[in-house]
Scaffold this active site. Structure first.
Site, mmCIF file in Angstrom:
data_model
loop_
_atom_site.group_PDB
_atom_site.id
_atom_site.type_symbol
_atom_site.label_atom_id
_atom_site.label_comp_id
_atom_site.label_asym_id
_atom_site.label_seq_id
_atom_site.Cartn_x
_atom_site.Cartn_y
_atom_site.Cartn_z
ATOM 1 N N LEU A 250 -23.431 -59.579 -14.303
ATOM 2 C CA LEU A 250 -22.336 -59.656 -15.183
ATOM 3 C C LEU A 250 -21.370 -58.360 -14.398
ATOM 4 O O LEU A 250 -21.840 -57.301 -14.622
ATOM 5 C CB LEU A 250 -22.175 -59.258 -17.035
ATOM 6 C CG LEU A 250 -23.167 -60.429 -17.353
ATOM 7 C CD1 LEU A 250 -23.362 -60.814 -18.256
ATOM 8 C CD2 LEU A 250 -22.527 -62.043 -16.465
ATOM 9 N N ARG B 264 -15.622 -44.951 -18.438
ATOM 10 C CA ARG B 264 -15.955 -43.725 -18.294
ATOM 11 C C ARG B 264 -16.399 -42.864 -16.775
ATOM 12 O O ARG B 264 -16.316 -41.640 -16.694
ATOM 13 C CB ARG B 264 -17.609 -43.361 -19.277
ATOM 14 C CG ARG B 264 -17.638 -43.531 -20.759
ATOM 15 C CD ARG B 264 -18.896 -44.172 -20.906
ATOM 16 N NE ARG B 264 -19.126 -45.503 -21.238
ATOM 17 C CZ ARG B 264 -20.341 -45.420 -22.158
ATOM 18 N NH1 ARG B 264 -21.231 -44.824 -22.197
ATOM 19 N NH2 ARG B 264 -20.566 -46.934 -20.872
HETATM 20 C C1 UD1 Z 1 -25.553 -55.395 -23.655
HETATM 21 C C2 UD1 Z 1 -26.444 -55.561 -24.789
HETATM 22 C C3 UD1 Z 1 -27.510 -55.053 -26.080
HETATM 23 C C4 UD1 Z 1 -28.108 -54.473 -24.127
HETATM 24 C C5 UD1 Z 1 -26.999 -53.547 -23.217
HETATM 25 C C6 UD1 Z 1 -28.205 -53.638 -22.879
HETATM 26 C C7 UD1 Z 1 -25.076 -57.736 -25.774
HETATM 27 C C8 UD1 Z 1 -24.524 -58.471 -26.988
HETATM 28 N N1 UD1 Z 1 -25.461 -56.354 -25.774
HETATM 29 O O1 UD1 Z 1 -25.162 -54.332 -24.672
HETATM 30 O O2 UD1 Z 1 -28.642 -55.596 -26.097
HETATM 31 O O3 UD1 Z 1 -29.038 -53.414 -24.457
HETATM 32 O O4 UD1 Z 1 -26.386 -54.417 -23.074
HETATM 33 O O5 UD1 Z 1 -26.892 -52.174 -21.819
HETATM 34 O O6 UD1 Z 1 -25.268 -58.561 -24.817
HETATM 35 N N2 UD1 Z 1 -19.546 -57.295 -19.262
HETATM 36 C C9 UD1 Z 1 -18.983 -58.481 -18.538
HETATM 37 N N3 UD1 Z 1 -18.052 -58.661 -19.939
HETATM 38 C C10 UD1 Z 1 -18.212 -58.600 -20.770
HETATM 39 C C11 UD1 Z 1 -18.663 -58.181 -21.472
HETATM 40 C C12 UD1 Z 1 -19.790 -57.111 -21.094
HETATM 41 O O7 UD1 Z 1 -18.504 -59.063 -17.615
HETATM 42 O O8 UD1 Z 1 -16.844 -59.426 -21.473
HETATM 43 C C13 UD1 Z 1 -20.932 -56.804 -18.562
HETATM 44 C C14 UD1 Z 1 -20.440 -55.051 -18.285
HETATM 45 O O9 UD1 Z 1 -19.181 -55.565 -16.831
HETATM 46 C C15 UD1 Z 1 -21.508 -54.728 -18.537
HETATM 47 C C16 UD1 Z 1 -22.779 -55.665 -19.277
HETATM 48 O O10 UD1 Z 1 -22.404 -57.143 -18.809
HETATM 49 O O11 UD1 Z 1 -22.359 -54.735 -16.788
HETATM 50 C C17 UD1 Z 1 -23.321 -54.983 -20.258
HETATM 51 O O12 UD1 Z 1 -22.102 -54.983 -20.829
HETATM 52 P P1 UD1 Z 1 -21.916 -53.606 -22.415
HETATM 53 O O13 UD1 Z 1 -20.430 -53.439 -23.006
HETATM 54 O O14 UD1 Z 1 -22.282 -52.635 -21.595
HETATM 55 O O15 UD1 Z 1 -23.022 -54.388 -23.060
HETATM 56 P P2 UD1 Z 1 -23.759 -54.197 -24.397
HETATM 57 O O16 UD1 Z 1 -22.740 -52.918 -25.784
HETATM 58 O O17 UD1 Z 1 -23.787 -52.059 -24.077
#
Ligand code: UD1
Ligand code: CA
Length: 490
Positions: free
Chosen positions: A48, A55
């Site tokens: 992903l 940030r």
């Molecule tokens: C997510 C997890 C959380 C975990 C955390 C660890 C979910 C719902 N939550 O939270 O349980 O503890 O990661 O870091 O999965 N991304 C996409 N498309 C999207 C959303 C995200 O590609 O629509 C990618 C982001 O670029 C990133 C990763 O997925 O690399 C995680 O996304 P992020 O929004 O940071 O997740 P958290 O809300 O932090």
């Protein structure tokens, strides 16, 4: 890259040939577990990388920021490939074009609007088949193939529908929490924003990395809703869906928090780079490289170093650099895409896209710009600059010399202050100095010009015409001594 003459093209091809001979790590040998690896080959990795990374405060998409020579997402891709995932799927969104241009050997799917991690994985649906799916993040560059391998073994042996990688954090704020039942088995994951007083204090967090059974993941994704605090499709909800279907779900806990460390800003990028650097230097030391000051040695992940090489403090080894046995590197040297044969010694110098032959010494304070091929037992001394040149065996340029676009044979001695005058204001021209020539101090060679075998060029001469074999070329004003001249003046 500015290049002139076709010798450079030839050399460059040679350089690329050398690189293609690099043997990549064979994980089957490392783990000596062919059985597991054969299974791993049936895993598809989904990485992903669609998030924005606000940030970082950068024009560059977050996952393209580099540490130890590769972008974050490339490190993750390599870890997936090392356990046998061929052509991982990378989910791109923010800065998709830039990510696509910078990364190769993968398949891309586009997530136009970021509606959560579950939604991101949905974009890769066409690739979710009978095999297992490994989900990784493009911004957790320290995840290692060794850890993934251990986790996969655990996942396979338990026959789970999904296994999630977890860790205990003193401060779990911001992460999804792992909910376990009385038997200690995982039941579900609660997102930070959806926690209550009871779940907020749970220290075990979700790393966001999972192995899924493909068909079960596919079914679960169809049931996902965005009915939560963030109005997102949470991949984490797949766990309790899969569990409700009657399949086993499991948590695989790591005691190394670095493995799952996410990078959200430049401070964390530097912290992650520091950890990776230590890992890289450690690996080289355990393989027989002497590193005088590990904390002050910077080696890219892509660099290959043979045993019995000694690295003095302050060295930066980058790109596709390859260093053969018994070389002595440093102090304070930078080598990018350099190929150093056995026993080369480099002091306080910069070497870029050049090959240096066995037993040759470079520096102190030499600058090898791109495109040089230097022979065996040669000497490139202090304040010598060289670019796009060939320099033969046993030849010497001991001090203060510029060799640009030159073809220097073997057993040639270039005296102090020799200049290859390669640029006529419009184009670069080549200079040839054949074998066994002696070039005196302060000689200018105005290119294009050829000095045939065995000739002597007198100190201070400006060479503008070709010099035939075994000749002396001398071109300087005759000296006149005016005796008593000073006395008369007084
Ligand atoms: C997510 C997890 C959380 C975990 C955390 C660890 C979910 C719902 N939550 O939270 O349980 O503890 O990661 O870091 O999965 N991304 C996409 N498309 C999207 C959303 C995200 O590609 O629509 C990618 C982001 O670029 C990133 C990763 O997925 O690399 C995680 O996304 P992020 O929004 O940071 O997740 P958290 O809300 O932090
Ligand atoms: Ca995050």
């Amino acid at each position: 890259m500015v290049c002139s003459g076709n010798t450079y093209v030839l050399k460059y091809k040679w350089f690329v040939d050398c690189l293609s001979q690099i043997v990549y790590i064979d994980m089957k040998k490392i783990y000596n577990r062919g059985d597991i690896l054969n299974n791993v080959c049936n895993v598809t990795a989904v990485i992903l990388a669609a998030g924005e990374g606000k940030r970082m405060y950068s024009k560059l998409p977050k996952v393209l920021h580099k540490l130890c020579g590769l972008s974050m997402v490339e490190h993750v891709i390599n870890s997936a490939k090392e356990i046998g995932c061929e052509e991982p799927i990378v989910v791109v969104g923010h800065g998709a074009d830039k990510v696509k241009a910078a990364v190769s050997g993968v398949r891309f799917v586009l997530q136009e609007v970021q509606q959560g991690t579950g939604h991101a994985v949905m974009q890769a649906e066409e690739y979710i088949n009978d095999g297992d799916i490994l989900v990784l993040y493009g911004d957790t560059p320290l995840v290692s193939s060794a850890k993934l391998m251990e986790m996969y073994e655990f996942h396979k042996q338990g026959g789970y529908g999904v296994t999630v990688l977890t860790a205990d954090y003193e401060d779990p704020t911001g992460y999804g929490r792992i909910l376990r039942n009385k038997e200690g088995l995982i039941e579900s994951i609660v997102e930070d924003k959806d926690t209550d007083q009871e779940t907020k204090v749970i220290k075990e967090i979700n790393s966001g990395m999972y192995f899924f059974n493909g068909p079960q993941l596919k079914k679960a994704l169809k049931k996902l809703t965005n009915d939560n605090a963030q109005k997102e499709y949470y991949l984490t909800d797949c766990l309790h869906i899969i569990r409700a279907e009657g399949y086993g779900i499991a948590a695989f806990k790591t005691d190394d928090p670095a493995e799952i460390m996410g990078v959200n800003n430049k401070l964390q990028l530097a912290e992650a780079a520091d950890i990776m650097r230590k890992r890289i230097v450690r690996k080289h030391m355990l393989a027989g490289v002497t590193v005088i000051d590990p904390g002050n040695t910077y080696i890219d992940k892509t660099v290959k170093i043979a045993r019995d090489v000694t690295i003095y403090p302050g060295c930066i080894l980058e790109g596709n650099t390859i260093i053969d046995e018994d070389c002595i590197i440093g102090p304070a040297s930078r080598i990018r895409d350099g190929i150093l044969d056995k026993g080369v010694s480099v002091q306080n110098s910069v070497i870029i896209e050049s090959k240096v032959g066995e037993g040759t010494t470079v520096g102190p304070f030499a600058y090898l710009r791109p495109g040089n091929v230097i022979g065996k037992h040669a000497k490139i001394g202090d304040f010598v600059e060289m670019k796009n040149s060939n320099f033969g065996d046993n030849s010497k340029a001991s001090h203060l010399t510029y060799i640009g676009d030159g073809d220097v044979g073997s057993n040639v001695n270039l005296g102090c202050g020799v200049v290859f005058v390669n640029y006529d204001g419009k184009k670069k021209n080549r200079t040839t100095v054949e074998d066994d020539c002696f070039v005196g101090c302060n000689v200018n060679l105005v290119a294009p010009v050829t000095v045939k075998k065995g000739s002597y060029l007198a100190a201070g001469t400006t060479i503008t015409k070709d010099v035939p074999e075994d000749s002396l070329a001398i071109g300087r004003a005759k000296q006149e001594n005016k005796e008593g001249w000073v006395k008369k003046l007084k």
